[in-house]
Design an enzyme around this catalytic site. Structure first.
Site, PDB file in Angstrom:
ATOM      1  N   TYR A 165       0.843  -1.211   0.000  1.00  0.00           N
ATOM      2  CA  TYR A 165       0.000   0.000   0.000  1.00  0.00           C
ATOM      3  C   TYR A 165       0.875   1.258   0.000  1.00  0.00           C
ATOM      4  O   TYR A 165       0.685   2.179  -0.797  1.00  0.00           O
ATOM      5  CB  TYR A 165      -0.918  -0.027   1.233  1.00  0.00           C
ATOM      6  CG  TYR A 165      -1.539   1.304   1.570  1.00  0.00           C
ATOM      7  CD1 TYR A 165      -2.603   1.812   0.827  1.00  0.00           C
ATOM      8  CD2 TYR A 165      -1.065   2.077   2.634  1.00  0.00           C
ATOM      9  CE1 TYR A 165      -3.169   3.042   1.135  1.00  0.00           C
ATOM     10  CE2 TYR A 165      -1.622   3.296   2.954  1.00  0.00           C
ATOM     11  CZ  TYR A 165      -2.672   3.776   2.204  1.00  0.00           C
ATOM     12  OH  TYR A 165      -3.228   4.991   2.501  1.00  0.00           O
TER      13      TYR A 165
HETATM   14  C1  UGA Z   1      -4.157   4.007   8.484  1.00  0.00           C
HETATM   15  C2  UGA Z   1      -5.016   3.878   7.228  1.00  0.00           C
HETATM   16  O1  UGA Z   1      -5.744   2.668   7.209  1.00  0.00           O
HETATM   17  C3  UGA Z   1      -4.228   4.006   5.967  1.00  0.00           C
HETATM   18  O2  UGA Z   1      -5.121   4.050   4.863  1.00  0.00           O
HETATM   19  C4  UGA Z   1      -3.412   5.279   6.064  1.00  0.00           C
HETATM   20  O3  UGA Z   1      -2.735   5.557   4.924  1.00  0.00           O
HETATM   21  C5  UGA Z   1      -2.484   5.162   7.246  1.00  0.00           C
HETATM   22  O4  UGA Z   1      -3.306   5.102   8.420  1.00  0.00           O
HETATM   23  C6  UGA Z   1      -1.548   6.341   7.355  1.00  0.00           C
HETATM   24  O5  UGA Z   1      -1.273   6.850   8.443  1.00  0.00           O
HETATM   25  O6  UGA Z   1      -1.044   6.775   6.374  1.00  0.00           O
HETATM   26  P1  UGA Z   1      -3.136   2.292  10.177  1.00  0.00           P
HETATM   27  O7  UGA Z   1      -2.135   3.143  10.883  1.00  0.00           O
HETATM   28  O8  UGA Z   1      -2.849   0.835  10.041  1.00  0.00           O
HETATM   29  O9  UGA Z   1      -3.404   2.820   8.692  1.00  0.00           O
HETATM   30  O10 UGA Z   1      -4.530   2.578  10.911  1.00  0.00           O
HETATM   31  P2  UGA Z   1      -5.509   1.677  11.783  1.00  0.00           P
HETATM   32  O11 UGA Z   1      -6.207   0.658  10.964  1.00  0.00           O
HETATM   33  O12 UGA Z   1      -6.379   2.621  12.529  1.00  0.00           O
HETATM   34  O13 UGA Z   1      -4.546   0.877  12.778  1.00  0.00           O
HETATM   35  C7  UGA Z   1      -3.873   1.532  13.823  1.00  0.00           C
HETATM   36  C8  UGA Z   1      -3.146   0.488  14.642  1.00  0.00           C
HETATM   37  O14 UGA Z   1      -4.108  -0.351  15.279  1.00  0.00           O
HETATM   38  C9  UGA Z   1      -2.251  -0.439  13.830  1.00  0.00           C
HETATM   39  O15 UGA Z   1      -1.041  -0.625  14.503  1.00  0.00           O
HETATM   40  C10 UGA Z   1      -3.002  -1.758  13.771  1.00  0.00           C
HETATM   41  O16 UGA Z   1      -2.166  -2.878  13.797  1.00  0.00           O
HETATM   42  C11 UGA Z   1      -3.823  -1.712  15.042  1.00  0.00           C
HETATM   43  N1  UGA Z   1      -5.091  -2.444  14.905  1.00  0.00           N
HETATM   44  C12 UGA Z   1      -5.959  -2.175  13.910  1.00  0.00           C
HETATM   45  C13 UGA Z   1      -5.395  -3.438  15.837  1.00  0.00           C
HETATM   46  O17 UGA Z   1      -4.611  -3.712  16.763  1.00  0.00           O
HETATM   47  N2  UGA Z   1      -6.579  -4.085  15.727  1.00  0.00           N
HETATM   48  C14 UGA Z   1      -7.483  -3.818  14.751  1.00  0.00           C
HETATM   49  O18 UGA Z   1      -8.575  -4.452  14.714  1.00  0.00           O
HETATM   50  C15 UGA Z   1      -7.170  -2.822  13.813  1.00  0.00           C
END
Ligand code: UGA
Length: 319
Positions: free
Chosen positions: A152
């Site tokens: 991504y």
């Molecule tokens: C998010 C967005 O989904 C991306 O599209 C974006 O580009 C990115 O932020 C960015 O900063 O640029 P992410 O940081 O993975 O990605 O956001 P979340 O899905 O909110 O996850 C945040 C954290 O929570 C991650 O470390 C993930 O591993 C964790 N998480 C997520 C869990 O522990 N459990 C879950 O059910 C979902």
């Protein structure tokens, strides 16, 4: 009257931006193909709220399949906010990658080709903190060497490079905004806060990936919208700005805040860390502060309380 074009207008950030522009009296043309990455009824609800405004025009189209309508929309608009794309870090492996290339790289290139000979048009691109990957140090400035950790992130960076090189070669008036994990009302159902809050409200178990000590620089959606509007006003010749909310927290700290907001103990299970998830994000937003006059306004505890209240009042499909 001058119009504003928003791609990905039915999504989380696109629809929030559109509503803000419409409420301030501006006219918006929105493009969205309603992909089924998450339940389409959520996007239709976002659209229904926008369609209450007579100054909103909706094109249910895929950028890659558009021809004259895309040129027409671009010709009619003074600012283009390119929010459309295939989001999500963890789904970008394997067969999923084709969608990421098409929707992030090819669609951006097509849009840029449409604007290339229109120097009066301002172009604001929704980039991502995922371009940094597991950076050597934090907070990252925009000059840190990008090293994505997920497919991504590779596609978001490729599209960002396209935006910059169209500025350098053809004078495109563009700004790329690197969003750091955006949250708030209408957040996508695959993202952490929506999943955690939904589980809390329904008494379900929250799934934490890894040890929960991963850090994100969470950013509230109205702050992201404000930065887009400022970037659409100032423009910039390929400028790139971090938009980090200034509230970095571990996932475990997020759960502590949520437990206080919820008022009852949360049920939590821990599973393996997910491929593509970085250990930490953190951005230095000095440039956005100095050149856009941007300052994040919503601290994380307040933002989580607002998203929690919104999700309690607005049932959405989780998919
Ligand atoms: C998010 C967005 O989904 C991306 O599209 C974006 O580009 C990115 O932020 C960015 O900063 O640029 P992410 O940081 O993975 O990605 O956001 P979340 O899905 O909110 O996850 C945040 C954290 O929570 C991650 O470390 C993930 O591993 C964790 N998480 C997520 C869990 O522990 N459990 C879950 O059910 C979902």
């Amino acid at each position: 009257m001058t119009k504003h074009l928003i791609t990905g207008v039915a999504g989380f950030i696109g629809s929030t931006l559109a509503e803000t522009l419409l409420r301030s009296g501006l006219s918006v043309v929105g493009v969205d193909s309603l992909t089924d990455y998450y339940p389409v009824e959520n996007k239709q609800m976002n659209l229904a709220a926008l369609q209450e405004f007579s100054r909103f025009e909706y094109l249910n189209e895929d950028i890659l399949a558009m021809s004259t309508e895309l040129h027409q929309a671009v010709n009619d608009c003074s600012v283009i906010y390119h929010q459309a794309g295939q989001p999500g870090v963890r789904g970008s492996w394997s067969d999923g990658f084709d969608d990421y290339v098409e929707r992030n790289v090819l669609a951006t290139q097509k849009l840029l080709e449409c604007i290339e000979d229109k120097p009066g048009t301002k172009f604001v691109y929704a980039s991502s903190s995922s371009v940094y990957g597991n950076a050597d140090s934090w907070p990252c400035t925009e000059t840190a060497v990008p090293k994505p950790f997920s497919p991504y992130g590779v596609t978001k960076l490729a599209a960002e490079h396209l935006v910059t090189l169209y500025a350098e070669n053809f004078g495109l008036n563009s700004v790329s905004l690197r969003y750091f994990t955006v949250y708030g009302p209408k957040q996508r159902p695959d993202m952490a806060f929506t999943r955690f809050i939904n589980a809390a409200i329904h008494g379900d178990t929250i799934t934490v990936y890894g040890d929960g000590e991963q850090i994100r620089d969470f950013t509230y959606v109205s702050d992201i919208v404000e930065a887009n509007i400022r970037a659409g006003q100032t423009g910039g010749n390929g400028a790139i700005y971090n938009l980090s909310g200034g509230s970095h927290a571990t996932v475990n700290e997020v759960l502590e805040i949520l437990e206080r907001v919820h008022g009852e103990p949360l049920k939590v299970e821990r599973v393996a860390q997910q491929a593509g998830d970085v250990r930490r994000t953190g951005g230095d937003s000095t440039n956005a502060r100095e050149r856009l006059g941007w300052e994040p306004q919503v601290a994380i505890a307040d933002g989580i309380a607002r998203q929690y209240a919104w999700q309690k009042a607005n049932q959405r499909t989780m998919g």
